[in-house]
Design an enzyme around this catalytic site. Sequence first.
Site, PDB file in Angstrom:
ATOM      1  N   GLU A  62       6.890 -53.628  -7.859  1.00  0.00           N
ATOM      2  CA  GLU A  62       7.336 -52.800  -6.744  1.00  0.00           C
ATOM      3  C   GLU A  62       8.027 -51.588  -7.362  1.00  0.00           C
ATOM      4  OE1 GLU A  62       9.931 -54.725  -3.927  1.00  0.00           O
ATOM      5  OE2 GLU A  62      10.186 -52.861  -2.801  1.00  0.00           O
ATOM      6  N   ARG A 115      10.152 -67.658 -14.363  1.00  0.00           N
ATOM      7  CA  ARG A 115      10.566 -66.303 -14.703  1.00  0.00           C
ATOM      8  C   ARG A 115      11.429 -66.341 -15.954  1.00  0.00           C
ATOM      9  NH1 ARG A 115      11.786 -63.483 -10.229  1.00  0.00           N
ATOM     10  NH2 ARG A 115      13.038 -61.895 -11.215  1.00  0.00           N
ATOM     11  N   LYS A 142      16.776 -56.011 -10.443  1.00  0.00           N
ATOM     12  CA  LYS A 142      16.673 -54.544 -10.386  1.00  0.00           C
ATOM     13  C   LYS A 142      17.802 -53.954  -9.544  1.00  0.00           C
ATOM     14  CE  LYS A 142      12.176 -54.611  -9.449  1.00  0.00           C
ATOM     15  NZ  LYS A 142      10.820 -54.190  -9.086  1.00  0.00           N
TER      16      LYS A 142
HETATM   17  P1  ATP Z   1      13.640 -57.854  -8.497  1.00  0.00           P
HETATM   18  O1  ATP Z   1      13.846 -59.101  -7.695  1.00  0.00           O
HETATM   19  O2  ATP Z   1      14.677 -57.605  -9.520  1.00  0.00           O
HETATM   20  O3  ATP Z   1      13.333 -56.646  -7.656  1.00  0.00           O
HETATM   21  P2  ATP Z   1      10.913 -58.498  -8.743  1.00  0.00           P
HETATM   22  O4  ATP Z   1      10.499 -59.796  -9.290  1.00  0.00           O
HETATM   23  O5  ATP Z   1      10.866 -58.348  -7.270  1.00  0.00           O
HETATM   24  O6  ATP Z   1      12.319 -58.136  -9.330  1.00  0.00           O
HETATM   25  P3  ATP Z   1       8.607 -56.897  -9.042  1.00  0.00           P
HETATM   26  O7  ATP Z   1       8.519 -55.444  -9.296  1.00  0.00           O
HETATM   27  O8  ATP Z   1       8.196 -57.387  -7.718  1.00  0.00           O
HETATM   28  O9  ATP Z   1      10.091 -57.325  -9.380  1.00  0.00           O
HETATM   29  O10 ATP Z   1       7.858 -57.710 -10.179  1.00  0.00           O
HETATM   30  C1  ATP Z   1       6.570 -57.406 -10.652  1.00  0.00           C
HETATM   31  C2  ATP Z   1       6.012 -58.606 -11.346  1.00  0.00           C
HETATM   32  O11 ATP Z   1       6.843 -58.972 -12.439  1.00  0.00           O
HETATM   33  C3  ATP Z   1       5.937 -59.793 -10.424  1.00  0.00           C
HETATM   34  O12 ATP Z   1       4.691 -60.425 -10.596  1.00  0.00           O
HETATM   35  C4  ATP Z   1       7.062 -60.669 -10.866  1.00  0.00           C
HETATM   36  O13 ATP Z   1       6.764 -62.005 -10.661  1.00  0.00           O
HETATM   37  C5  ATP Z   1       7.182 -60.333 -12.350  1.00  0.00           C
HETATM   38  N1  ATP Z   1       8.554 -60.540 -12.820  1.00  0.00           N
HETATM   39  C6  ATP Z   1       9.665 -59.956 -12.356  1.00  0.00           C
HETATM   40  N2  ATP Z   1      10.757 -60.427 -12.974  1.00  0.00           N
HETATM   41  C7  ATP Z   1      10.322 -61.332 -13.880  1.00  0.00           C
HETATM   42  C8  ATP Z   1      10.960 -62.187 -14.836  1.00  0.00           C
HETATM   43  N3  ATP Z   1      12.281 -62.193 -14.988  1.00  0.00           N
HETATM   44  N4  ATP Z   1      10.184 -62.981 -15.588  1.00  0.00           N
HETATM   45  C9  ATP Z   1       8.859 -62.971 -15.452  1.00  0.00           C
HETATM   46  N5  ATP Z   1       8.192 -62.211 -14.564  1.00  0.00           N
HETATM   47  C10 ATP Z   1       8.902 -61.399 -13.783  1.00  0.00           C
HETATM   48 MG    MG Z   2       9.423 -58.066  -5.853  1.00  0.00          MG
END
Ligand code: ATP
Ligand code: MG
Length: 560
Positions: A39, A263, A273
């Site tokens: 995102e 994760r 984030k």
């Molecule tokens: P946040 O909750 O901090 O906004 P998010 O998981 O929503 O993080 P996205 O931009 O939606 O962030 O993530 C993009 C991809 O990266 C998704 O497929 C997510 O599962 C993966 N991802 C995000 N954080 C992690 C992590 N800590 N370990 C492994 N994969 C991750």
């Molecule tokens: Mg997300």
Amino acid sequence: MTDVIEKTPERSLNFIEEIVEADLASGKYTGIITRFPPEPNGYLHIGHAKSICLNFGLAKKYGGSTNLRFDDTNPTKEDVEYVDSIKEDVRWLGFQWAEERYASDYFGQLYEWAIALIKKGLAYVDDQTQEEIRTGRGAVTRPGEESPFRNRSVEENLDLFIRMKNGEFKDGEKVLRAKIDMAHPNMLLRDPILYRILHTDHHRTGHTWCIYPMYDYAHGQSDSIEHVTHSICTLEFDVHRPLYDWFIEKLEIFPSRQYEFARLNLTYTIMSKRKLLELVKSGYVRDWDDPRMPTICGLRRRGYTPESIRLFAEKVGVAKRDNVIDLSLLEWCVREDLNKRANRYMAVLKPVKVVITNYPEGQVEELDAINNPEDESAGKRKIPFSREVYIERDDFMENPPKKYFRLSPGNEVRLKYAYIIKCETVIKDALGNITELHCTYDPATRSGSENNRQVKGAIHWVSAPQAATAQVQLFDRLFTEAHMDNIPEGKDYKNFLNPDSLQTLTAFVEPALKNLPPSTHVQFERLGYFVTDKESARDNPVFNRTVTLKDTWAKVATKN
Ligand code: ATP
Ligand code: MG
């Protein structure tokens, strides 16, 4: 730690690779397509790097392809600044996507599919407030209640949904919901919201839309449009999988499948984030690429290499259970990589001057120094030696304990690549602070000469007249608490910020370090790996410490 890792045998397949191999063997798919779906509401962090390496790595291993898809369904938080940084970071990590896609490209198709669901009697427009919808959902232990609007006719739903799209209603006045089961044991299937009204411009579609799809409705269908075969996401989405499958089944579209892995969490840092943004906005760190940040651009500025991050992702592996990885593993990976590629130099961070009283005044010798003992092709360089040199204050002790092999009164030490010196006199100011050390050298002990004498200690140094000054930034962990995912109730994560995470010094460095281009990796002998900052200027170099040479924390931890 080194030993443990080096003894790890060749990894067998991880569970996702097993699934992929089975799917290919059974002929379910002839090739695979994965996607990385960020995102664009922040910069990527090391957790994303894990996901990037997994998705791109799988496709590469099995001859498939990976799309970079921006999950841009939430116009209020997203920005092109983030899109650009994400692309830069993925490329920097060494991966190339097959196609650059945006969930917003599919708004038209998603809308058509919503109409199709309404026509099948599987979606309805609900006029309840957000609060009413929330309470109506019930609880895990108690079924929900059906909305009074749940049984609207298909015609009425179509009319209302089209009018939602045409902007006839205000934000929050209506939503489109799937009609599934208000008593479903999985709360996410109790008539989830598919669309909400948001009169907000979108960074790509402008004001074309005032209804926006929810994550669950957009994500799986976007996968399906792209014919993604293996849609890999983090564990918390396992409860969303039945909904993911429900849409595919009811819409009769390409059957993408979702798989979940743990994760990545790292000690002494955070991955959210939202929180990282807060650290930037409130000035706790200088920017997203502050070298203390777990962001990819922060790690890059800190001196991490793509190879080291990919190695880390491989070592962490793909787990099915959440866990917290020790930061020292990441540090081990960057040492592994930089040991092979970083040229060695000498720099003195906390100097004290040494005057070699029996060395001729005005004389300068050019001595040979090896650039990288791990890489013969890196060659040698010349370093100047003269009557006055700087050594580390810590490499001298006036009253040393037994087995202290560095410099002390009456004792000898080798200046690396140069001579053995002996400390004769300690010069102090009126307050008793040491200002200079007067030493003598033994001309017969020049490094490389035959029948050379040996002494136990060898220290680094920089010749004073030719030394350049440099700004050196030493970083420490951003938080004082290892398990930031588990901080005590009622405490804010900001309470655990490490007040000493940045130390800036003016150091003396050998002349060769004066004019390195930005982002050059070096080792300062005995001190650690450093990188020239991206804003490092000629004649005013700035070095960031990537990592110390040894894991000093492991020692501290075992002592405690
Ligand atoms: P946040 O909750 O901090 O906004 P998010 O998981 O929503 O993080 P996205 O931009 O939606 O962030 O993530 C993009 C991809 O990266 C998704 O497929 C997510 O599962 C993966 N991802 C995000 N954080 C992690 C992590 N800590 N370990 C492994 N994969 C991750
Ligand atoms: Mg997300």
